[in-house]
Motif scaffolding. Structure first.
Motif, PDB file in Angstrom:
ATOM      1  N   SER A  75       0.779  -1.216  -0.163  1.00 45.93           N
ATOM      2  CA  SER A  75      -0.019  -0.098   0.100  1.00 45.93           C
ATOM      3  C   SER A  75       0.960   1.078   0.038  1.00 45.93           C
ATOM      4  CB  SER A  75      -0.859  -0.054   1.340  1.00 45.93           C
ATOM      5  OG  SER A  75      -0.195  -0.050   2.349  1.00 45.93           O
ATOM      6  N   ASN A  79      -0.409   4.145  -2.701  1.00 39.82           N
ATOM      7  CA  ASN A  79      -0.684   5.369  -2.439  1.00 39.82           C
ATOM      8  C   ASN A  79       0.248   6.514  -2.929  1.00 39.82           C
ATOM      9  OD1 ASN A  79      -3.212   5.480  -0.574  1.00 39.82           O
ATOM     10  ND2 ASN A  79      -1.967   3.551   0.186  1.00 39.82           N
ATOM     11  N   LYS A 187     -13.355  -1.093   2.678  1.00 42.48           N
ATOM     12  CA  LYS A 187     -12.624  -0.107   1.755  1.00 42.48           C
ATOM     13  C   LYS A 187     -13.344  -0.516   0.427  1.00 42.48           C
ATOM     14  CE  LYS A 187      -8.230   1.054   3.911  1.00 42.48           C
ATOM     15  NZ  LYS A 187      -6.988   1.391   3.849  1.00 42.48           N
ATOM     16  N   LYS A 197      -9.307   3.076  -1.501  1.00 40.52           N
ATOM     17  CA  LYS A 197      -9.741   4.652  -0.846  1.00 40.52           C
ATOM     18  C   LYS A 197      -9.139   4.547   0.512  1.00 40.52           C
ATOM     19  CE  LYS A 197     -13.770   7.644  -0.143  1.00 40.52           C
ATOM     20  NZ  LYS A 197     -15.075   7.828  -0.163  1.00 40.52           N
ATOM     21  N   GLN A 198      -8.627   5.665   0.805  1.00 43.42           N
ATOM     22  CA  GLN A 198      -7.997   5.863   2.172  1.00 43.42           C
ATOM     23  C   GLN A 198      -9.089   6.074   3.222  1.00 43.42           C
ATOM     24  OE1 GLN A 198      -4.555   8.447   3.033  1.00 43.42           O
ATOM     25  NE2 GLN A 198      -3.391   7.757   1.137  1.00 43.42           N
ATOM     26  N   LYS A 199      -8.914   6.060   4.421  1.00 46.85           N
ATOM     27  CA  LYS A 199      -9.923   6.192   5.493  1.00 46.85           C
ATOM     28  C   LYS A 199     -10.013   7.875   5.506  1.00 46.85           C
ATOM     29  CE  LYS A 199      -8.578   2.197   8.103  1.00 46.85           C
ATOM     30  NZ  LYS A 199      -8.157   1.616   9.430  1.00 46.85           N
ATOM     31  N   LYS A 202      -6.944  11.327   8.707  1.00 46.39           N
ATOM     32  CA  LYS A 202      -5.565  11.458   8.328  1.00 46.39           C
ATOM     33  C   LYS A 202      -4.672  12.389   8.768  1.00 46.39           C
ATOM     34  CE  LYS A 202      -7.343  10.996   3.434  1.00 46.39           C
ATOM     35  NZ  LYS A 202      -7.465  11.300   2.256  1.00 46.39           N
ATOM     36  N   GLY A 291      -1.227  10.419   4.780  1.00 46.84           N
ATOM     37  CA  GLY A 291      -2.645  10.016   4.726  1.00 46.84           C
ATOM     38  C   GLY A 291      -2.943   9.282   5.913  1.00 46.84           C
ATOM     39  N   ASP A 292      -3.587   8.428   5.630  1.00 46.38           N
ATOM     40  CA  ASP A 292      -4.125   7.732   6.977  1.00 46.38           C
ATOM     41  C   ASP A 292      -3.523   6.607   7.530  1.00 46.38           C
ATOM     42  OD1 ASP A 292      -4.043   5.683   4.811  1.00 46.38           O
ATOM     43  OD2 ASP A 292      -6.098   4.974   4.964  1.00 46.38           O
ATOM     44  N   THR A 293      -1.888   6.291   7.156  1.00 48.16           N
ATOM     45  CA  THR A 293      -1.157   5.617   8.075  1.00 48.16           C
ATOM     46  C   THR A 293       0.324   6.372   7.825  1.00 48.16           C
ATOM     47  OG1 THR A 293      -0.308   4.184   6.285  1.00 48.16           O
ATOM     48  CG2 THR A 293      -2.443   3.457   7.450  1.00 48.16           C
ATOM     49  N   HIS A 296       1.464   5.924   3.999  1.00 47.56           N
ATOM     50  CA  HIS A 296       0.655   6.325   3.078  1.00 47.56           C
ATOM     51  C   HIS A 296       0.856   7.854   2.901  1.00 47.56           C
ATOM     52  CE1 HIS A 296      -2.292   2.695   3.852  1.00 47.56           C
ATOM     53  NE2 HIS A 296      -1.208   2.611   3.127  1.00 47.56           N
ATOM     54  N   ASP A 298      -0.773  11.094   1.385  1.00 45.31           N
ATOM     55  CA  ASP A 298      -2.092  11.672   1.096  1.00 45.31           C
ATOM     56  C   ASP A 298      -2.053  11.931  -0.607  1.00 45.31           C
ATOM     57  OD1 ASP A 298      -4.074  13.773   0.398  1.00 45.31           O
ATOM     58  OD2 ASP A 298      -4.285  13.999   2.531  1.00 45.31           O
TER      59      ASP A 298
END
Length: 319
Positions: A75, A79, A187, A197-199, A202, A291-293, A296, A298
């Motif tokens: 991932s 991403n 997801k 798709k990201q959560k 973020k 982003g969400d991790t 990841h 954005d």
């Protein structure tokens, strides 16, 4: 009180032991058959199922025969690497076929093999894995779902193959999926980013916060993952492929706390990889770009990270 006595007491039935045995065997056989059917149906009950089918469909399309370059990995690659933008700046027809970290390096190898079966003229294979991938467990699931029978048996065993195809846990997994009312945790593909798709939470929107002490320095390298890495390297060598290995992006806080791990990682990778071209660069990003991790990007900064990758490897790409 054993189960047979309980059954008789509850239903007030006089049941012979032989009939009870037959009933038990029938129920077990029924569960095994149901598990096998669910396994073969291969329904989308997890993020891993969704992304696997999404990427395999790209390989199955006729226009995949025109692809020059593929990107595989987890991932962190899905991403951070924009294949359309990379195609534009490199003038190479590129497809991002990244899965998730659960598939491991051996999953990336499985995708490479499937890609080459469809298109033997692929010139470049870019591998992007998250920085802590070598600390994770060996992924038997990747072998079982992405490899041919002959390869599965050579890597695992017939017993493990049978156990996988008749795994009664399939019943629980599917039941859990059906009764899960929180569909927001499931997801879906974001076709704008060409990946899952990201959560909503973020780092970039400040809904997610980083532990200021988060570090990779305490991670232990897995011997099984080194086995995966060697399998990848041997395959690239055997097939005379232009394989390029890059690290995935990482949150600045984690990077600042993990210099010891990064130094060890570079030593290990350079020692283990004989054919693959490894670039030890650590791609560090500020909180507002994540982003969400912690690995990841954005998606607003996906082109930026893609450009960084291109500038690092452009002299090693085959046109």
């Amino acid at each position: 009180m054993n189960f047979l006595n309980s059954y008789i007491l509850i239903f007030n039935l006089k049941i012979k032991s032989i009939n009870y045995l037959r009933l038990s065997l029938f129920v077990i056989l029924l569960f095994l058959i149901m598990a096998f059917i669910l396994n073969r149906l291969d329904l989308n009950i997890s993020d891993n199922d969704i992304i696997k089918k999404f990427q395999l469909k790209k390989i199955e399309k006729d226009n995949f025969k025109n692809v020059d370059t593929i990107v595989v990995g987890d991932s962190s690659a899905g991403n951070s690497f924009d294949s359309n933008y990379f195609s534009k700046i490199s003038e190479l027809n590129t497809k991002n076929l990244s899965l998730t970290g659960s598939w491991g390096i051996i999953g990336s190898l499985g995708i490479i093999k499937k890609s080459l079966k469809k298109n033997k003229n692929i010139k470049n294979i870019i591998i992007i894995q998250t920085l802590d991938i070598l600390s994770r467990d060996f992924s038997k699931q990747s072998v079982l779902e992405l490899y041919d029978i002959e390869e599965i048996i050579s890597i695992l065993s017939i017993e493990e193959l049978i156990a996988y195809m008749f795994n009664i846990k399939e019943l629980w997994w599917h039941l859990k999926y059906m009764i899960n009312e929180d569909f927001s945790v499931r997801k879906e593909i974001d076709y704008r980013s060409d990946y899952l798709k990201q959560k909503n939470k973020k780092f970039s929107n400040k809904k997610l916060k980083i532990n200021p002490k988060k570090t990779f320095n305490d991670l232990i390298i897995s011997k099984e993952k080194l086995k995966e890495l060697k399998m990848l390297d041997v395959f690239c060598d055997k097939e005379k492929l232009n394989c390029i290995f890059l690290n995935g992006p990482i949150h600045k806080v984690v990077a600042n706390n993990s210099s010891h791990f990064f130094n060890n990682l570079e030593i290990i990778m350079k020692k283990k990889l004989k054919k693959i071209k490894y670039f030890p660069n650590i791609f560090i990003y500020e909180n507002y770009k994540m982003g969400d991790t912690i690995d990841h990007i954005d998606i607003k900064y996906k082109k930026e990270s893609t450009l960084k990758y291109f500038n690092i490897i452009k002299d090693n790409l085959k046109n």
